[in-house]
Scaffold this motif. Structure first.
Motif, PDB file in Angstrom:
ATOM      1  N   PHE A  14      -1.937   3.878  60.522  1.00  0.00           N
ATOM      2  CA  PHE A  14      -2.546   2.621  60.748  1.00  0.00           C
ATOM      3  C   PHE A  14      -2.965   2.547  62.099  1.00  0.00           C
ATOM      4  CE2 PHE A  14      -0.196   1.722  56.836  1.00  0.00           C
ATOM      5  CZ  PHE A  14      -1.152   1.437  55.854  1.00  0.00           C
ATOM      6  N   VAL A  17       0.172   3.367  64.278  1.00  0.00           N
ATOM      7  CA  VAL A  17       1.414   3.272  63.544  1.00  0.00           C
ATOM      8  C   VAL A  17       1.202   4.489  62.555  1.00  0.00           C
ATOM      9  CG1 VAL A  17       2.938   2.007  62.189  1.00  0.00           C
ATOM     10  CG2 VAL A  17       1.581   0.916  64.047  1.00  0.00           C
ATOM     11  N   ALA A  19       2.837   5.159  59.614  1.00  0.00           N
ATOM     12  CA  ALA A  19       3.647   4.380  58.570  1.00  0.00           C
ATOM     13  C   ALA A  19       4.323   5.407  57.734  1.00  0.00           C
ATOM     14  CB  ALA A  19       2.774   3.625  57.648  1.00  0.00           C
ATOM     15  N   PRO A  38      15.409   1.398  55.496  1.00  0.00           N
ATOM     16  CA  PRO A  38      15.104  -0.018  55.987  1.00  0.00           C
ATOM     17  C   PRO A  38      13.695  -0.524  56.077  1.00  0.00           C
ATOM     18  CG  PRO A  38      15.634   1.502  57.849  1.00  0.00           C
ATOM     19  CD  PRO A  38      15.627   2.344  56.417  1.00  0.00           C
ATOM     20  N   SER A  39      13.679  -1.820  56.533  1.00  0.00           N
ATOM     21  CA  SER A  39      12.348  -2.385  56.491  1.00  0.00           C
ATOM     22  C   SER A  39      11.436  -1.675  57.584  1.00  0.00           C
ATOM     23  CB  SER A  39      12.464  -3.820  57.042  1.00  0.00           C
ATOM     24  OG  SER A  39      11.136  -4.584  57.076  1.00  0.00           O
ATOM     25  N   GLY A  40      10.234  -1.447  57.075  1.00  0.00           N
ATOM     26  CA  GLY A  40       9.117  -0.705  58.095  1.00  0.00           C
ATOM     27  C   GLY A  40       9.285   0.855  58.001  1.00  0.00           C
ATOM     28  N   CYS A  41      10.191   1.373  57.139  1.00  0.00           N
ATOM     29  CA  CYS A  41      10.398   2.774  57.118  1.00  0.00           C
ATOM     30  C   CYS A  41       9.097   3.584  56.470  1.00  0.00           C
ATOM     31  CB  CYS A  41      11.566   3.342  56.609  1.00  0.00           C
ATOM     32  SG  CYS A  41      11.605   3.079  54.723  1.00  0.00           S
ATOM     33  N   GLY A  42       8.133   2.935  55.573  1.00  0.00           N
ATOM     34  CA  GLY A  42       7.177   3.485  55.049  1.00  0.00           C
ATOM     35  C   GLY A  42       7.210   3.703  53.682  1.00  0.00           C
ATOM     36  N   LYS A  43       8.238   3.114  53.055  1.00  0.00           N
ATOM     37  CA  LYS A  43       8.436   3.494  51.619  1.00  0.00           C
ATOM     38  C   LYS A  43       7.365   2.882  50.658  1.00  0.00           C
ATOM     39  CE  LYS A  43      12.055  -0.192  51.586  1.00  0.00           C
ATOM     40  NZ  LYS A  43      11.664  -0.646  52.902  1.00  0.00           N
ATOM     41  N   THR A  44       6.968   1.337  51.196  1.00  0.00           N
ATOM     42  CA  THR A  44       5.988   0.780  50.305  1.00  0.00           C
ATOM     43  C   THR A  44       4.518   1.568  50.411  1.00  0.00           C
ATOM     44  OG1 THR A  44       7.287  -1.108  50.516  1.00  0.00           O
ATOM     45  CG2 THR A  44       4.953  -1.419  49.888  1.00  0.00           C
ATOM     46  N   THR A  45       4.384   1.810  51.710  1.00  0.00           N
ATOM     47  CA  THR A  45       3.154   2.574  51.842  1.00  0.00           C
ATOM     48  C   THR A  45       3.029   3.771  51.130  1.00  0.00           C
ATOM     49  OG1 THR A  45       3.228   1.669  54.249  1.00  0.00           O
ATOM     50  CG2 THR A  45       1.662   3.525  53.865  1.00  0.00           C
ATOM     51  N   GLU A 160      10.284  -3.189  44.821  1.00  0.00           N
ATOM     52  CA  GLU A 160      11.469  -3.875  44.747  1.00  0.00           C
ATOM     53  C   GLU A 160      11.507  -4.703  43.612  1.00  0.00           C
ATOM     54  OE1 GLU A 160      13.329  -4.602  47.713  1.00  0.00           O
ATOM     55  OE2 GLU A 160      12.352  -3.676  49.189  1.00  0.00           O
TER      56      GLU A 160
END
Ligand code: ATP
Length: 373
Positions: A14, A17, A19, A38-45, A160
């Protein structure tokens, strides 16, 4: 085992970034796979790219043997359960579950059969005519699951899935979700930042850090054989001690540390040997014994190099019911502490170990993981 999902050198940027950064992995049919980090590591992307809501900047994704480039979300053999488990409040439970089937053009009889089967699966038999506000949080989450399962996807993507539930319900739902997955045999891919949740449910976990895949392993291998300080620290609690290999003989290996002095290490766990090393010692692998004035350090008579003991004093105890967590100050280095976890096996177990009690801390030479600097 056939691979139902392959991710080949996939990146997603992005702007500046990255991601997701050059990730490759393969998921087997019928697995309960967790993307963890952890938050922001790219798993959701990464999950959203599997669903088709995001397009990879580079790389290739296949689902069920087919390249997914250009295939929209509704043409993929996947279904997604979202964090907020959005159910339509004005529709009954049965209509919520049947909605997607109707959109797909399924006839009434087939829809009713699938709704009833999905209700049974998530143990909501007989509650089809209720409205969502007449259900508990856990039941609403099961409606969202039933709705996704009714479409009989090859892969269920879960973002999640338990995060909106309270602690007690989350723990209960872990077992339910794992046994449901076992029962239906559909491949589940779940995103979570909660390592306990991933360890409890997944058959394998991919740990991500800043867009990159850092370790892919079974829950017990991640915990017992982490491949880096990041993974050792992210999964569970750990004492991390810096040192160098100073003796390297077949029958005696020693890592010299400033905190714990010379530590005997089993050759079998000595993966790395050069430069700065880190001992990752889990708190429950340290045994505690009361230390009386003049009592010698515990050791194994037949194998002194197989065991380590160090003196300390209990500084703080967190009593958690099933176990207690101890912060123990080192005798020779009062500003350093080790963390020790001990199960409370009897109802009187804690009595010998009060704050201020001198203790011996001991661990086997094969207990710590040895990680590169
Ligand atoms: P969390 O657990 O907080 O949801 P995550 O591990 O799922 O985090 P992602 O949501 O995948 O992480 O985000 C990874 C990185 O990409 C973050 O730095 C995030 O800010 C960035 N990012 C995600 N989506 C977008 C977007 N649509 N536009 C710009 N940046 C984005």
């Amino acid at each position: 085992m056939s691979h139902i999902i392959t991710v080949e050198n996939v990146s997603k940027r992005f702007g500046q970034v990255a991601a997701v950064d050059d990730v490759s992995l393969a998921i087997e049919e019928g697995e309960f796979f967790a993307l963890l980090g952890p938050s922001g590591c790219g798993k959701t992307t990464l999950l959203r790219m599997l669903a088709g809501f995001e397009t990879p900047t580079e790389g290739r994704i296949t689902l069920d043997g087919k390249d997914m480039a250009g295939v929209p979300p509704n043409r993929r053999p996947v279904n997604m359960v979202f964090q907020s488990y959005a159910v339509f409040p004005h529709m009954t439970v049965a209509d919520n579950i049947g909605y997607g089937l109707k959109v797909d053009g399924l006839g009434r009889a087939e829809r009713d059969a699938r709704i009833s089967e999905a209700l049974d699966l998530v143990r909501l038999t007989g509650l089809g005519e209720r409205k969502p506000d007449q259900l508990s949080g856990g039941q609403r989450q099961r409606v969202a699951l039933a709705r996704a399962l009714a479409k009989r996807p090859r892969v269920l993507l879960l973002d999640e899935p338990l995060s909106a539930l309270d602690a007690k319900l989350r723990e209960q739902m872990r077992f339910e979700l794992a046994s449901l997955q076992h029962q239906v045999g559909i491949t589940f891919v779940m995103v979570t930042h909660d390592q306990d949740e991933a360890l409890a449910m997944a058959t394998r976990c991919a740990v991500m850090e800043r867009g990159r895949l850092v370790q892919l392993a079974t829950p017990s291998d991640l915990y017992e054989f982490p491949n880096s300080r990041f993974v050792a620290d992210f999964i569970g609690s750990v004492n991390m001690i810096e040192g160098r290999l100073t003796t390297d003989k077949p029958d005696e290996a020693i890592i010299t540390t400033s905190e714990l002095g010379d530590v005997f290490i089993d050759h079998a766990v000595l993966g790395h040997t050069g430069g700065t090393l880190w001992l990752a010692l889990r708190p429950e692998k340290i045994e505690l014994r009361v230390r009386d004035a003049g009592s010698p350090a515990p050791k194994m008579e037949d194998s002194p190099q197989g065991y380590n003991s160090i003196a300390g004093t209990i500084d703080h105890i967190a009593y958690l019911g099933s176990e207690s967590v101890f912060e123990i100050v080192l005798e020779h280095l009062p500003d350093k502490k080790l963390r020790v976890i001990r199960p409370n096996l009897t109802r009187w177990d804690q009595e010998d170990f009060a704050e201020g009690q001198p203790v011996w801390m001991s661990w086997h030479a094969c207990a710590p993981a040895v990680l590169a600097g």
